[in-house]
Design a protein around this motif. Structure first.
Motif: not given
Length: 213
Positions: A2-4, A6-7, A9
Motif C-alpha cells: 500500500n501507499t504508506d 511504499l513511502i 520503504t
C-alpha cells in the motif's frame, strides 16, 4: 504494497541533509569556477600594472561595490531557486538597487562633465570588448554553479538558470576589475551590465536543458 508502506520503504534510508549544505556546495562550485577565471585573466589578459594604486582610488571601489553587491544578491537568488519550493520572483527586487544607485552616480558624473566628454565617458577605450570578456570569464563560474546544482532539485529551471548566469556574470565582472582600466561609472553601468545580462540570458536559455533532474 500500500501507499504508506511504499513511502516508508522509500524514506527508510534517507539521512538528514546537513545544515548549510546547499550554501556550502554552491560556494564550492562558485569559488572553483572563479579560480579558473582568475587563471584566465592572468594568462590571457593580465592584471592592471597600476592595480595597487588603483585600489586606493574611488573608481576601483565604485566598480567593486557595484559588481560585488550584484554578486551577493544573485547568489541569494541562486540559493533560493536551487530548492524545490515556491518562490515569488518579485521578492528579488532588492537586486535592482545597485543598478539604481550606480545610475545616480552616472548621472552626476555626466552632469559635471562638459558635453564634449560625454561620448568618451560612455564608451571609454574598451567598450567593444568589455561585455564579451565579462561573458567569457563567467563561463567557468557558471559551470561551477551547474555542478553545484547536480545535487539539488530546482523546479523553476529558467529562473534558476538565469540566476546562475546572473551570479556568474556579476562575479566575473568583479574579477574583470583586476584587469579593466576604465574609471567611468557610466561605462560600468552600460558595458559591465551588458556582459552580466548576456550571461543571465544564456542561463535562462540553457537552464531547462542543463538543470533538468
Amino acid at each position: 504494497m500500500n501507499t504508506d508502506a511504499l513511502i516508508a520503504t522509500m524514506v527508510d534510508d534517507v539521512r538528514p541533509v546537513p545544515r548549510h549544505a546547499v550554501g556550502r556546495r554552491l560556494l564550492i562550485g562558485g569559488i572553483g569556477g572563479a579560480l579558473v577565471s582568475v587563471v584566465l585573466i592572468a594568462a590571457a589578459l593580465g592584471f592592471r600594472g597600476d592595480l595597487g594604486s588603483a585600489m586606493r582610488g574611488f573608481p576601483f571601489w565604485m566598480k567593486w561595490s557595484y559588481t560585488i553587491s550584484l554578486g551577493i544578491g544573485a547568489a541569494l537568488m541562486v540559493r533560493r531557486l536551487s530548492r524545490p519550493e515556491p518562490v515569488d520572483l518579485r521578492s528579488f527586487w532588492p537586486v535592482a538597487l545597485p543598478f539604481a544607485l550606480l545610475a545616480i552616480v552616472s548621472a552626476a558624473e555626466v552632469a559635471l562633465a562638459p558635453p564634449s566628454d560625454w561620448l568618451g565617458i560612455w564608451l571609454g577605450r574598451t567598450w567593444t570588448k568589455c561585455p564579451w570578456l565579462v561573458l567569457m570569464l563567467s563561463v567557468p563560474i557558471f559551470i561551477g554553479l551547474l555542478w553545484s546544482f547536480r545535487r539539488m532539485a530546482p523546479t523553476r529551471l529558467n529562473a534558476a538558470g538565469g540566476a546562475a548566469g546572473f551570479a556568474a556574470g556579476a562575479w566575473a565582472a568583479t574579477l574583470y576589475c583586476l584587469h579593466c582600466p576604465e574609471v567611468s561609472a557610466l561605462f560600468v553601468l552600460t558595458w559591465y551590465t551588458l556582459g552580466i545580462g548576456l550571461a543571465a540570458a544564456i542561463g535562462i536559455i540553457v537552464g531547462p536543458h542543463l538543470l533538468r533532474w
